[in-house]
Motif scaffolding. Sequence first.
Motif, PDB file in Angstrom:
ATOM      1  N   UNK A   1      23.309 -30.449  22.044  1.00  0.00           N
ATOM      2  CA  UNK A   1      24.227 -31.282  21.248  1.00  0.00           C
ATOM      3  C   UNK A   1      25.688 -31.066  21.649  1.00  0.00           C
ATOM      4  N   UNK A   2      25.912 -30.955  22.958  1.00  0.00           N
ATOM      5  CA  UNK A   2      27.263 -30.839  23.479  1.00  0.00           C
ATOM      6  C   UNK A   2      27.855 -29.445  23.434  1.00  0.00           C
ATOM      7  N   UNK A   3      27.132 -28.470  22.911  1.00  0.00           N
ATOM      8  CA  UNK A   3      27.641 -27.108  22.823  1.00  0.00           C
ATOM      9  C   UNK A   3      26.902 -26.203  23.798  1.00  0.00           C
ATOM     10  N   UNK A   4      27.659 -25.341  24.478  1.00  0.00           N
ATOM     11  CA  UNK A   4      27.057 -24.419  25.435  1.00  0.00           C
ATOM     12  C   UNK A   4      26.256 -23.361  24.689  1.00  0.00           C
ATOM     13  N   UNK A   5      24.947 -23.349  24.907  1.00  0.00           N
ATOM     14  CA  UNK A   5      24.076 -22.373  24.247  1.00  0.00           C
ATOM     15  C   UNK A   5      23.860 -21.143  25.115  1.00  0.00           C
ATOM     16  N   UNK A   6      23.665 -21.365  26.421  1.00  0.00           N
ATOM     17  CA  UNK A   6      23.314 -20.258  27.306  1.00  0.00           C
ATOM     18  C   UNK A   6      23.736 -20.596  28.725  1.00  0.00           C
ATOM     19  N   UNK A   7      24.188 -19.601  29.456  1.00  0.00           N
ATOM     20  CA  UNK A   7      24.543 -19.795  30.866  1.00  0.00           C
ATOM     21  C   UNK A   7      24.056 -18.598  31.670  1.00  0.00           C
ATOM     22  N   UNK A   8      23.826 -18.833  32.958  1.00  0.00           N
ATOM     23  CA  UNK A   8      23.355 -17.760  33.832  1.00  0.00           C
ATOM     24  C   UNK A   8      23.935 -17.957  35.224  1.00  0.00           C
ATOM     25  N   UNK A   9      24.419 -16.878  35.807  1.00  0.00           N
ATOM     26  CA  UNK A   9      24.937 -16.906  37.169  1.00  0.00           C
ATOM     27  C   UNK A   9      24.083 -16.000  38.039  1.00  0.00           C
ATOM     28  N   UNK A  10      23.551 -16.564  39.118  1.00  0.00           N
ATOM     29  CA  UNK A  10      22.783 -15.791  40.084  1.00  0.00           C
ATOM     30  C   UNK A  10      23.596 -15.622  41.362  1.00  0.00           C
ATOM     31  N   UNK A  11      23.493 -14.435  41.959  1.00  0.00           N
ATOM     32  CA  UNK A  11      24.238 -14.102  43.168  1.00  0.00           C
ATOM     33  C   UNK A  11      23.239 -13.888  44.297  1.00  0.00           C
ATOM     34  N   UNK A  12      23.343 -14.737  45.328  1.00  0.00           N
ATOM     35  CA  UNK A  12      22.383 -14.729  46.421  1.00  0.00           C
ATOM     36  C   UNK A  12      23.049 -14.300  47.727  1.00  0.00           C
ATOM     37  N   UNK A  13      22.329 -13.483  48.489  1.00  0.00           N
ATOM     38  CA  UNK A  13      22.785 -13.065  49.808  1.00  0.00           C
ATOM     39  C   UNK A  13      22.071 -13.865  50.875  1.00  0.00           C
ATOM     40  N   UNK A  14      22.847 -14.518  51.738  1.00  0.00           N
ATOM     41  CA  UNK A  14      22.308 -15.136  52.942  1.00  0.00           C
ATOM     42  C   UNK A  14      22.546 -14.154  54.084  1.00  0.00           C
ATOM     43  N   UNK A  15      21.464 -13.566  54.590  1.00  0.00           N
ATOM     44  CA  UNK A  15      21.592 -12.522  55.615  1.00  0.00           C
ATOM     45  C   UNK A  15      21.855 -13.154  56.978  1.00  0.00           C
ATOM     46  N   UNK A  16      22.916 -12.687  57.631  1.00  0.00           N
ATOM     47  CA  UNK A  16      23.250 -13.175  58.966  1.00  0.00           C
ATOM     48  C   UNK A  16      24.293 -12.263  59.600  1.00  0.00           C
ATOM     49  N   UNK A  17      24.392 -12.359  60.907  1.00  0.00           N
ATOM     50  CA  UNK A  17      25.396 -11.580  61.622  1.00  0.00           C
ATOM     51  C   UNK A  17      26.755 -12.248  61.506  1.00  0.00           C
ATOM     52  N   UNK A  18      27.783 -11.402  61.527  1.00  0.00           N
ATOM     53  CA  UNK A  18      29.138 -11.921  61.394  1.00  0.00           C
ATOM     54  C   UNK A  18      29.836 -11.962  62.751  1.00  0.00           C
TER      55      UNK A  18
END
Length: 314
Positions: A132-149
């Motif tokens: 109903x237009x109100x933020x009830x729940x939020x979640x942030x996921x942090x993902x690693x993309x493995x690669x050489x720099x």
Amino acid sequence: MMNMGLLKAAMYSPQRLDSDVPVLPENIVRKEIQINTVHCERYNKAVNWKLGIASVIHPNYLQVLSLPMQLEMMINEPFPFKPMGLVHLANHIEVNYLPEQNAKLLLQTSFNGLTWHKSGWVFALLSEGFVNGQLAISATSYYLSRQRHAQTNKNTDLTSNVNIDETNSKTKIAQKNVSNMPIINEVLPPFDISCDMNFPLGIGRQYARVSGDFNPIHLTRWTAKLMGFKQAIAHGMYSKALCISEVLKKEMENRKGALAQTPMQFSTQFIQPIYLPTSCELNINRGGDQIDFSLTSKSRSKAREHLRTKVVIA
């Protein structure tokens, strides 16, 4: 991942050189849904969510609901990384209140930050659930993309060449540095409660059928090896969900009441993978409105910590 999404994820190859500093898309995906109570109950059973709180969704269930939207964002240009083989490093959930199992939700997903990591690049993906237009729940996921720099991007300041409009909501800021990823390094106090948790051999496939996350690293030894793991590993969000179910069950026993309308935060760092099968121990410490818990196992008499979480209950 859904079956068709899995195929698209396997085929997706971003048009980017290793020397390029990646740029996250600024798009936002929105979708209105009616929670399927039958599916929600299947999920509850899988993660032991019960005892007076089963009329509302599990804090982790938002991840399941928004997973197809997250995948949609990662299988189309200009997303700069390959979706297959991403490593879930951390997860942060903020609960204003837990929606009912039969609620109508507006789901919204967006990228929420990017940073250099010694093993590749880490990006944040934000999911939000509105009732109903109100933020009830939020979640942030942090993902690693493995690669050489390449040497040229090792010390890149991702915010130096980005014009961020501070008046925009955080969901619209896709290029800021990841600065709030849960990193829990301090030594934990002695634990008040311990209990056993088992992760059997086929639990990755079982949870995949409920969650829709068919990442090959969770399914079989052979598919996990293709992604660089020695054998299949448990879903991080599954292990977190099991722990939260147990911790909140004990917390309700202490408080002698439900927590559905209580603001809560769950900050989790995934430390080492849980190779299947594994027997683990959940250790819980409670101090005031903060709860710390850790999931560990023993291999050849050596303790391995798999995840650590701080819970704050308002």
